[in-house]
Write a protein that holds these residues in place. Structure first.
Motif, short mmCIF file in Angstrom:
data_model
loop_
_atom_site.label_atom_id
_atom_site.label_comp_id
_atom_site.label_asym_id
_atom_site.label_seq_id
_atom_site.Cartn_x
_atom_site.Cartn_y
_atom_site.Cartn_z
N PHE A 493 -13.56 10.29 45.45
CA PHE A 493 -13.58 9.07 44.60
C PHE A 493 -13.29 9.50 43.18
CE2 PHE A 493 -16.17 7.54 48.15
CZ PHE A 493 -16.04 6.29 47.90
N ALA A 494 -13.29 10.73 42.59
CA ALA A 494 -13.13 10.87 41.26
C ALA A 494 -11.90 10.39 40.81
CB ALA A 494 -13.19 12.34 40.78
N PRO A 495 -10.42 10.57 41.37
CA PRO A 495 -9.23 10.22 41.06
C PRO A 495 -9.43 8.40 40.95
CG PRO A 495 -8.96 11.93 42.65
CD PRO A 495 -10.47 11.50 42.76
N MET A 496 -9.96 7.87 41.93
CA MET A 496 -10.08 6.33 41.71
C MET A 496 -10.89 5.96 40.40
SD MET A 496 -11.52 3.86 44.82
CE MET A 496 -13.04 4.18 44.34
N PHE A 497 -12.03 6.85 40.04
CA PHE A 497 -12.68 6.48 38.99
C PHE A 497 -11.82 6.63 37.59
CE2 PHE A 497 -16.77 8.20 40.83
CZ PHE A 497 -16.76 7.14 41.70
N LEU A 498 -10.80 7.61 37.46
CA LEU A 498 -10.15 8.06 36.43
C LEU A 498 -9.03 6.66 36.32
CD1 LEU A 498 -9.62 11.62 36.66
CD2 LEU A 498 -10.83 10.59 35.04
N ARG A 499 -8.17 6.38 37.50
CA ARG A 499 -7.52 5.30 37.58
C ARG A 499 -7.80 3.97 36.96
NH1 ARG A 499 -5.11 8.38 41.85
NH2 ARG A 499 -6.39 7.44 43.31
N CYS A 500 -9.13 3.76 37.55
CA CYS A 500 -9.67 2.49 36.96
C CYS A 500 -10.10 2.50 35.44
CB CYS A 500 -11.13 2.44 37.74
SG CYS A 500 -12.15 0.81 37.30
N ILE A 501 -10.54 3.56 35.09
CA ILE A 501 -10.87 3.58 33.69
C ILE A 501 -9.48 3.32 32.76
CG2 ILE A 501 -11.70 5.06 31.77
CD1 ILE A 501 -13.60 6.29 33.83
N ASN A 502 -8.35 4.44 33.14
CA ASN A 502 -7.02 4.21 32.66
C ASN A 502 -6.47 2.75 32.51
OD1 ASN A 502 -5.29 5.74 31.20
ND2 ASN A 502 -3.82 5.51 33.03
N LEU A 522 -16.33 11.43 32.28
CA LEU A 522 -15.42 12.32 31.58
C LEU A 522 -16.19 13.48 30.97
CD1 LEU A 522 -13.65 9.72 29.25
CD2 LEU A 522 -12.69 10.83 31.41
N ILE A 523 -17.63 13.35 30.64
CA ILE A 523 -18.24 14.45 30.28
C ILE A 523 -19.22 15.04 31.41
CG2 ILE A 523 -20.22 15.15 28.44
CD1 ILE A 523 -19.43 12.67 27.01
N ASN A 524 -18.43 15.60 32.54
CA ASN A 524 -18.86 16.04 33.62
C ASN A 524 -18.22 17.03 34.21
OD1 ASN A 524 -19.56 16.13 36.57
ND2 ASN A 524 -20.14 14.07 36.34
N ASP A 525 -18.76 18.47 34.04
CA ASP A 525 -18.24 19.51 34.84
C ASP A 525 -17.90 19.50 36.08
OD1 ASP A 525 -17.62 21.05 32.47
OD2 ASP A 525 -19.79 22.00 32.35
N GLU A 526 -18.92 18.87 36.87
CA GLU A 526 -18.62 19.02 38.27
C GLU A 526 -17.34 17.93 38.79
OE1 GLU A 526 -22.41 17.23 39.78
OE2 GLU A 526 -23.45 19.23 39.61
N LEU A 527 -17.43 16.92 38.10
CA LEU A 527 -16.14 15.99 38.35
C LEU A 527 -14.86 16.92 37.88
CD1 LEU A 527 -15.47 12.32 38.08
CD2 LEU A 527 -14.08 13.62 36.85
N TYR A 528 -14.90 17.39 36.88
CA TYR A 528 -13.37 18.17 36.52
C TYR A 528 -13.15 19.26 37.38
CZ TYR A 528 -10.00 19.70 33.15
OH TYR A 528 -8.91 20.19 32.81
N GLU A 529 -14.19 19.87 38.07
CA GLU A 529 -13.93 21.02 38.77
C GLU A 529 -13.29 20.54 40.30
OE1 GLU A 529 -16.30 25.23 40.10
OE2 GLU A 529 -17.56 23.05 39.95
N THR A 588 -23.40 21.87 25.83
CA THR A 588 -21.74 21.90 25.70
C THR A 588 -21.40 22.28 27.06
OG1 THR A 588 -22.16 22.77 23.54
CG2 THR A 588 -19.77 22.93 24.34
N LEU A 589 -20.34 21.23 27.51
CA LEU A 589 -19.60 21.52 28.94
C LEU A 589 -18.84 22.86 28.80
CD1 LEU A 589 -18.01 18.05 29.36
CD2 LEU A 589 -20.39 18.78 30.37
N GLN A 590 -18.74 23.34 29.90
CA GLN A 590 -18.14 24.92 30.38
C GLN A 590 -16.90 24.66 30.85
OE1 GLN A 590 -19.70 27.59 28.86
NE2 GLN A 590 -21.31 26.04 28.25
N LYS A 591 -16.69 23.66 31.34
CA LYS A 591 -15.26 23.42 32.58
C LYS A 591 -14.37 22.15 31.99
CE LYS A 591 -17.98 25.61 36.46
NZ LYS A 591 -18.17 25.14 37.75
N VAL A 592 -14.68 21.40 31.47
CA VAL A 592 -13.85 20.24 31.00
C VAL A 592 -13.06 20.59 29.75
CG1 VAL A 592 -13.85 17.97 30.29
CG2 VAL A 592 -15.68 18.61 31.75
N GLU A 593 -11.79 20.46 29.87
CA GLU A 593 -10.82 20.80 28.73
C GLU A 593 -10.43 19.48 28.16
OE1 GLU A 593 -7.46 22.76 30.53
OE2 GLU A 593 -8.40 24.44 31.27
N GLY A 594 -10.23 19.38 26.74
CA GLY A 594 -9.62 18.36 26.10
C GLY A 594 -10.77 17.55 25.50
N LEU A 595 -11.95 18.01 25.45
CA LEU A 595 -13.03 17.56 24.75
C LEU A 595 -13.53 18.34 23.54
CD1 LEU A 595 -15.35 15.88 27.65
CD2 LEU A 595 -13.37 14.88 26.32
#
Length: 671
Positions: A493-502, A522-529, A588-595
């Protein structure tokens, strides 16, 4: 009697076994107590039931049908005769005027004979009405009622009371003869509506012993509901006491089921509801109701296996008969189902699923029904769960937006091991409207579960308690660990969430709940992983879209910075983490890049820059955003250009504005 047979056929076609013509279950309908529905007409639901279940009250009603039917038939025959005569006249080569005149005379004679025949029929009908029991009184009562029910202009209160008193004096000795007639019943309904409390008590007393007949009457059921609506607590108890022992029979009756449903949902107290439900256990619990007062079905079944089997058999029999009658949407039936699933074994659960799989979506709109649906989903086998998911699939949007239905969907996410099936069943259905669902109070919760699990921020303790109960029930049939199942769903479902927000960024940012959802995505290490390399590019594109949304003049009212929730989202992206309220610090997030510092630097370069930095600081709505940029860039030793620009404009910052606490804080941090 041909018209009567014809009407019966129409009734069967309109509402046969509680289904519409296309074979789908009829929608749940409640009997209205509004005067316009009950006094001036009989509702559409009643019309279809009346034609199928109720024969004419007496020969006079049949005579009405015969008169109207004969009129139509004769009219049609006369038209055909006239048409034939005109054709003959056209074909007559001589065009004889005498022949035409003879035809016109014959036609006039037929019309006069037909008119005389109809007048005789009407006269005979009127005479018979006057001759039947209480005929003269009924006609007099109806004439008074015609004055009482006038709404435009509204009858003055004193006139209304006078008319009500006159009607009561005429009807009190023959009221039992009136209540089952289609027109006279509406007279008594008006009397109940406009009378005093004492008068209503008198009407209830006069009808004592007639309540079951009223409940099963196509016309009388409206009067009974009127008595429940306007009656006192003692009146309702009297009606309930008389119907007690017959509720299971009424639930199988097309008319009676609606009365029992209204009694349970709208008028019964908590104690009375328990009394109604215990009657579904069986005859013993209906007759000796005081003996089992306060006992739950589990407590009774624990005393004896034999009792458990009897109760389960009685409940299943009533439920099956009611569902087949088209009553699957009734709340009282859902309450009976809940009693059954509490004590049901595996075989009975399978029987329930087989019975309800086509109407499964009709359970979710009531708290009792949702509890039943969640229990069945939790206890079902993998094969049975496929049937239930198939039944929910066409109704997913309504299901998600329902206060109770979204819990059913969450339970499905928690229990069903086949995550591919869940995504294929519901993903395409919600894709186009996901931007609306994530901003809905209830519809967003299943997606938040996928993102965060059962977070107490979004799930109340009561909801958590129920969900954990369903999880425990599913332990025997669900094999995957809960975290693995959630990560698999998140991956899909994560890609669908991102496309919807975009795609709908501006629209979602305009809603408080939408900003919350973007923050959790967006502020979610689990999703980014869980994202692939291609999907991480989509993640960065979403960040670019959000930055672009904040372009423009910040003094305009519709600018996103003017909304506090948009500012909170922006602050979270700049800080690159979530606030931990217990430890009072940013995690602070450990895995998400760009924030974090990267986002802060990009936001300054693209949106703020040196040309409008002072404006962002002096605006109370945007000053805290600049504070967050300063803290993050100063912490990471980045943003040298921002720090140089800030030092240049420090003397120009006005800290005298008491509303601009952000500017004061910024000066304090810099100095």
């Amino acid at each position: 009697m041909a018209p009567t047979i014809k009407n019966k056929k129409v009734g069967k076609r309109s509402l046969q076994n509680g289904k519409s013509i296309n074979g789908r279950p009829a929608k749940k309908a409640r009997i209205s107590v509004d005067s316009s529905d009950e006094e001036d007409h009989i509702s559409d639901n009643a019309s279809s039931s009346e034609s199928s279940d109720v024969s004419s009250e007496d020969d006079l009603d049949d005579l009405d049908n015969i008169v109207s039917s004969d009129s139509e038939d004769r009219g049609a025959e006369e038209d055909e005769d006239d048409g034939d005569e005109e054709e003959d006249a056209d074909e007559d080569e001589d065009g004889s005027d005498v022949h035409v005149e003879n035809e016109e005379d014959d036609s006039k004679g037929n019309e006069e004979n037909s008119s005389n025949h109809h007048d005789e029929q009407r006269k005979l009908l009127k005479e018979r009405k006057m001759q039947r029991k209480s005929g003269i009184q009924v006609q007099h009562i109806k004439s008074l009622w015609e004055k009482l029910r006038v709404k435009n202009p509204l009858v003055p209160k004193n006139v209304r009371e006078k008319l009500s008193n006159e009607i009561w004096e005429l009807s009190k000795d023959c009221i039992s003869d009136l209540v089952l007639k289609h027109d006279a019943s509406r007279v008594v309904q008006s009397l109940v509506k406009y009378s005093s409390k004492e008068r209503r008590e008198q009407i209830v007393a006069a009808l004592n012993g007639k309540f079951y007949a009223l409940a099963t009457s196509a016309y009388g059921k409206y009067l009974l509901v009127k008595l429940l609506h306007y009656g006192s607590r003692s009146s309702r108890q009297a009606i309930l006491n008389e119907l007690h022992g017959s509720l299971r029979k009424l639930m199988r009756h097309r008319e009676g089921a609606y009365v029992v449903e209204d009694l349970y949902v709208l008028y019964a107290s908590h104690v009375q509801k328990q009394q109604l439900i215990r009657e579904f256990w069986g005859s013993e619990y209906a007759v000796f109701r005081d003996t089992h007062d306060g006992l739950t079905v589990e407590q009774v079944c624990d005393t004896s296996i034999e009792k458990r089997n009897i109760i389960a058999r009685n409940l299943l029999g009533t439920i099956t008969a009611s569902v087949e009658k088209g009553s699957a949407g009734f709340q009282i039936l859902h309450a009976a189902m809940r009693e059954l699933v509490k004590i049901a074994n595996g075989k009975e659960i399978s029987e329930m699923i087989e019975l309800l799989n086509e109407q499964f979506a009709e359970l979710v709109h009531t708290p009792e029904g949702a509890d039943v649906a969640c229990t069945l989903m939790a206890k079902a086998t993998a094969k049975d769960r496929k049937l239930l998911i198939k039944s929910l699939k066409p109704h997913v949007e309504t299901l998600l937006k329902n206060e109770y239905g979204n819990i059913v969907f969450i339970t499905s996410l928690l229990c069903v091991d086949d995550t591919v099936l869940m995504f294929k069943s519901f993903g395409p259905s919600v894709k186009d409207n996901l931007h609306e669902l994530i901003t809905d109070k209830y519809a967003r919760r299943p997606w938040l579960y996928i993102l965060l699990g059962l977070d107490g921020k979004y799930f109340s303790p009561l909801v958590m308690k129920d969900i954990n109960r369903y999880i425990k029930m599913s332990e025997e049939t669900s094999k995957k660990p809960a975290l693995q199942r959630r990560y698999e769903l998140l991956n899909k479902f994560a890609p669908m969430f991102l496309r919807c927000i975009n795609k709908h960024c501006s629209e979602i940012l305009s809603e408080n709940l939408g900003c919350q959802f973007i923050s959790e995505v967006l502020i979610n290490d689990e999703l980014y992983e869980q994202l692939s390399e291609q999907e991480t590019d989509l993640f960065k594109q979403v960040l670019d879209t959000i930055i672009t949304t904040f372009k423009g003049d910040i003094s305009e009212e519709d600018h996103p910075i003017q909304r506090p929730f948009s500012t909170r989202l922006l602050k979270g992206l700049i800080q690159g983490g979530k606030w931990n309220n217990k430890e009072k610090k940013i995690e602070t997030l450990q895995k998400v890049e760009g924030l974090g510092a990267d986002f802060a630097a990009r936001f300054y370069d693209d949106i703020v820059d040196s040309s409008n930095l002072l404006e962002w600081i002096t605006n109370p709505n945007s000053s805290f955003t600049v504070v967050a940029i300063y803290e993050k860039l100063n912490e990471q030793d980045k943003g040298n250009q921002f720090l140089r620009d800030l030092k240049k404009i420090l003397p120009e910052i006005d800290a005298s504005n008491e509303d601009n606490k952000g500017a004061k804080l910024l000066l304090k941090l810099v100095n």
